[in-house]
Design an enzyme around this catalytic site. Structure first.
Site: not given
Ligand SMILES: [Zn+2]
Length: 279
Positions: A2-3
């Site tokens: 996840p960014e």
């Protein structure tokens, strides 16, 4: 992993359901001590139980739950790393796979932390700085101007792709959005950061903000493990221009998207739209 857009999507999903709620229970799965940094599970629970969640902030890829009650304010910091997810569930909901921690709230809701690889972390700090002091600027903040990006890139004699992913230079960007932003800015991923022209830095600045905002609008990218706060996949993986499109035609010029390694990471780009300039 996840960014920024994925973590921001989770934050927005959780916010209306957890703010104002008190924490009534904390359970850590056996053999999941790693995700609470080796803190004794009873001690970890004692730090949280009886506190109320007053808000959730995001900084880079970190979530910071602001807690009140029991004296001084505290923060529950969460970093999902590779395969972590935070899920809002009811006790009667089916068990989630790879469940590592459950935080029970006073309306019965459960905030579940699942993590296949157990690389993510949950920890309690007195101030956000203890968790995020080393992070670079926040790319969607108004204060993040083209000049701020130029400053982050100056003196960095490393490939621009690697610098964009360096959380101390800029917070929140990982492999997906570094590739997408560089394509949108027409900058080759191996260009040395300190050799970008002012015009290129300006394009890259706009590209970073646009790419991240679009991805938030699409609720993040689910290439592998990422799910939102309700366990659903995002849709931005359907909109990417270069990431994991190796061998497919560039949407702009028709050339084949290429894959190379930069800083040890798979990197996708269009050799025609993003020409290499040897420096
Ligand atoms: Zn192209």
């Amino acid at each position: 992993m996840p960014e920024l857009p994925e973590v921001e999507t989770i934050r927005r999903d959780l916010l209306p359901h957890v703010v104002g709620r008190a924490i009534t229970g904390v359970r850590i799965a056996p053999n999941a001590g790693r995700v609470i940094n080796g803190v004794d599970p009873d001690d970890f629970a004692a730090l949280l139980i009886g506190r109320r969640i007053d808000g959730i902030a995001r900084r880079g890829k970190y979530l910071l739950f602001r807690l009140s009650g029991k004296g001084a304010a505290a923060y529950l910091a969460v970093h999902l790393r590779m395969t972590g997810s935070l899920l809002l569930r009811q006790p009667a909901d089916p068990p989630d796979r790879y469940l590592r921690a459950v935080i029970s709230l006073d309306d019965g809701t459960e905030l579940r932390y699942a993590d296949l690889r157990k690389l993510g972390r949950l920890w309690v700090v007195d101030s956000p700085e203890q968790a995020v002091a080393a992070l670079g600027p926040e790319p969607l903040d108004a204060a993040f101007t083209a000049a701020a990006l130029r400053q982050a890139l100056a003196h960095r004699r490393a490939p621009i792709k690697a610098v964009l992913m360096d959380q101390r230079a800029l917070a929140g960007i990982g492999n997906i959005y570094a590739d997408e932003a560089l394509f949108a800015a027409r900058v080759h991923p191996r260009r040395l950061a300190n050799t970008l022209t002012p015009a290129e830095v300006k394009r890259l600045h706009g590209a970073i903000r646009r790419v991240l905002s679009d991805a938030i609008d699409n609720r993040g990218s689910s290439f592998r493990d990422y799910v939102d706060g309700a366990g659903r996949e995002g849709t931005h993986q359907l909109r990417v221009k270069v990431f994991r499109r190796t061998g497919q035609p560039c949407y702009v010029c028709g050339a084949e998207i290429a894959r190379i390694k930069v800083g040890g990471r798979s990197t996708h780009f269009c050799p025609r739209c993003q020409p290499a300039i040897l420096t």
